[in-house]
Design an enzyme around this catalytic site. Structure first.
Site, short mmCIF file in Angstrom:
data_model
loop_
_atom_site.label_atom_id
_atom_site.label_comp_id
_atom_site.label_asym_id
_atom_site.label_seq_id
_atom_site.Cartn_x
_atom_site.Cartn_y
_atom_site.Cartn_z
N GLY A 1 -22.23 3.29 -14.82
CA GLY A 1 -22.29 4.74 -14.62
C GLY A 1 -21.60 5.48 -15.73
O GLY A 1 -21.63 5.07 -16.88
N GLU B 1 -19.82 -0.72 -17.37
CA GLU B 1 -20.96 -0.45 -18.24
C GLU B 1 -21.19 1.05 -18.25
O GLU B 1 -21.79 1.61 -17.33
CB GLU B 1 -22.21 -1.20 -17.72
CG GLU B 1 -22.06 -2.72 -17.71
CD GLU B 1 -21.84 -3.31 -19.09
OE1 GLU B 1 -22.13 -2.61 -20.09
OE2 GLU B 1 -21.38 -4.45 -19.17
N CYS C 1 -29.25 4.58 -20.57
CA CYS C 1 -27.92 4.60 -21.20
C CYS C 1 -27.98 4.20 -22.67
O CYS C 1 -27.09 4.58 -23.44
CB CYS C 1 -26.96 3.70 -20.44
SG CYS C 1 -27.45 1.96 -20.35
#
Length: 487
Positions: A219, A241, A274
């Protein structure tokens, strides 16, 4: 199509925007009353060593594979409900990514579980030493909403392979996928070794108050700090992460291929990835040609009306939609710029004349907006990147081996990738993870197995013959010289 109606706009947050469920109002009010009992029962299971044997681990990996095979369409439908993902993208970036992790783990599980002999100094002979992987115990995996299947099941593959029992907390911002996981996981996996706990921020808060042997969180940076602080209360190790503004440096003479790859990497999942290129640093005269080629690539991928394309998804919710729309006023829109508040869709957008100090460049975009900033040289691009927080990945588009080498030497990032955004995630043998602001710890393949294992030292030496007399005191001159030679 969107307009300049300011009623659709809101001020962006001050911190990283690659957020998961902990950072927004929860939409699942139910709080399981038995969270503490579930976690306690998991610790009891650890004591029985249920999940330790190779046969059990292999059976659970196979069961996870059967779940994906039997309910592939159900997962595709859930991902469409949650994020508007097209079937091909959902299968490719979520289901097939997890399948690849499972296949890789099944192929190499026996090898990973083997003890590895270690050489020992001559003075300690005869003796034997080895490193043996041991399960950590109870692992908590907190998933993210942008890839709500992949980002919770891929860590689960690592946890199962390492012989742990696992508590899964899916994101409530992807409610259809969360509910489906809650229904299917107990049917396919041994309920004693894997539990799914659904809920929002209050549920996560209670979970983080429990003792785990490892916490795996995907997140944003703000909540990553909350997770790390909570874990520290129990001295629990964490894998974080996180996200960050991943740059893409494009050298002179940007080709159509470069534009297509940038567009593919950036606008997949409507930019909610991401590792998507967050912004482009165009070196020399690259910007002009790149802008034209990006427009062509976007049309080729999604048609003249991208928001009507079945291959183009939507923004996860109104809060993120408003944040992204507010970014459109911080530069010149070259391509796209349209949006629809009813469908939560924003066109693939390319922007120029962006102030490096604007919110668009201070915060992770996490949406389908790609700023292009012109820089005069490769060195200037490197200075620009290094003056900012460490990204999850840094991309260089150049065929020049010298520049590729210099980029890797001079840029600090979770990964360095040349000419192909996002694709490194599809290589199970490569570790995936951040460094500094973009996270800690890595996983995928063997790296996930070792991350969620204790790599325990084991050494043994016989007492039948005491060969250590040479190093016992008192230390004479002769003994001292002998120890020097033996050590």
């Amino acid at each position: 199509m969107g307009t300049s109606d300011t009623s659709h706009k809101s001020s962006p947050p001050r911190e990283s925007t690659a957020l998961n469920e902990l950072e927004l109002p929860e939409v699942v009010p139910e709080l399981p009353e038995n969270i503490m009992e579930i976690v306690a029962s998991m610790h009891d299971v650890v004591a029985t060593r249920l999940a330790h044997p190779r046969r059990f681990r292999a059976s659970q990996l196979k069961a996870l594979e059967r779940m994906l095979d039997a309910h592939e369409q159900d997962f595709i439908d859930a991902l469409a409900d949650d994020l508007g993902k097209g079937a091909v993208e959902a299968k490719m970036t979520e289901i097939d990514m997890v399948r690849a992790e499972i296949d890789h783990a099944q192929l190499h599980l026996s090898e990973w579980m083997e003890s590895k002999p270690v050489k020992i100094p001559l003075v300690l002979h005869p003796a034997a030493a080895k490193i043996e992987p041991q399960p950590l115990g109870v692992v908590l995996v907190i998933g993210a909403w942008n890839y709500p299947l992949q980002l919770i099941l891929a860590p689960l593959v690592a946890s199962i392979s390492a012989g742990n029992v696992t508590v899964l907390k899916p994101s409530e911002l992807a409610p259809a996928t969360s509910a489906l996981l809650g229904r299917l996981v107990p049917k396919f996996l041994d309920h004693r070794a894997c539990a799914v706990i659904q809920g929002g921020a209050s549920t996560s808060k209670v979970l983080l108050e429990q003792h785990f042997d490892h916490i795996f969180y995907t997140g944003g940076e703000r909540v990553g700090k909350i997770v790390a602080r909570a874990a520290a209360e129990h001295l629990t190790p964490v894998t974080l992460e996180l996200g960050g503004k991943s740059p893409a440096v494009v050298m002179d003479g940007a080709s159509a291929t470069v534009a297509r790859r940038l567009a593919f990497g950036k606008f997949m999942n409507s930019g909610q990835t991401c590792v998507a290129p967050d912004y482009v640093l165009a070196v020399g005269d690259a910007a002009g040609n790149l802008e034209k080629q990006l427009a062509k690539a976007i049309t080729a991928f999604y048609g003249k009306n991208p928001m009507a394309s079945r291959d183009y998804g939507r923004i996860v919710n109104k809060a993120h939609f408003d944040r992204l729309v507010s970014y459109l006023e911080h530069g010149e829109v070259l391509v796209g710029g349209g949006y629809d508040a009813d469908t939560l869709k924003i066109e693939p957008t390319v922007m120029a004349n962006v102030d490096p100090g604007s919110p668009l460049m201070r915060e992770e975009i996490f949406g389908p907006i790609l700023p292009i900033i012109e820089v005069e040289s490769f060195d200037a691009a490197v200075r620009f990147i290094n003056a900012r927080p460490t990204p999850l990945v840094a991309y260089l588009f150049s065929e020049n081996p010298r520049l590729q080498s210099a980029f890797g030497d001079q840029v600090r990032a979770g990964a360095i990738v040349h000419n192909a955004p996002n694709l490194h995630l599809a290589v199970p043998g490569l570790p995936f993870g951040g460094v500094g602001d973009s996270g800690m710890g890595s996983y995928h393949g063997r790296h996930g197995f070792e991350r969620l294992s204790q790599m325990r030292s084991v050494m043994g030496k016989t007492t039948v013959v005491d060969t250590l007399k040479a190093i016992y005191p008192p230390y004479t001159w002769a003994k001292s010289k002998l120890i020097d030679r033996l050590m």
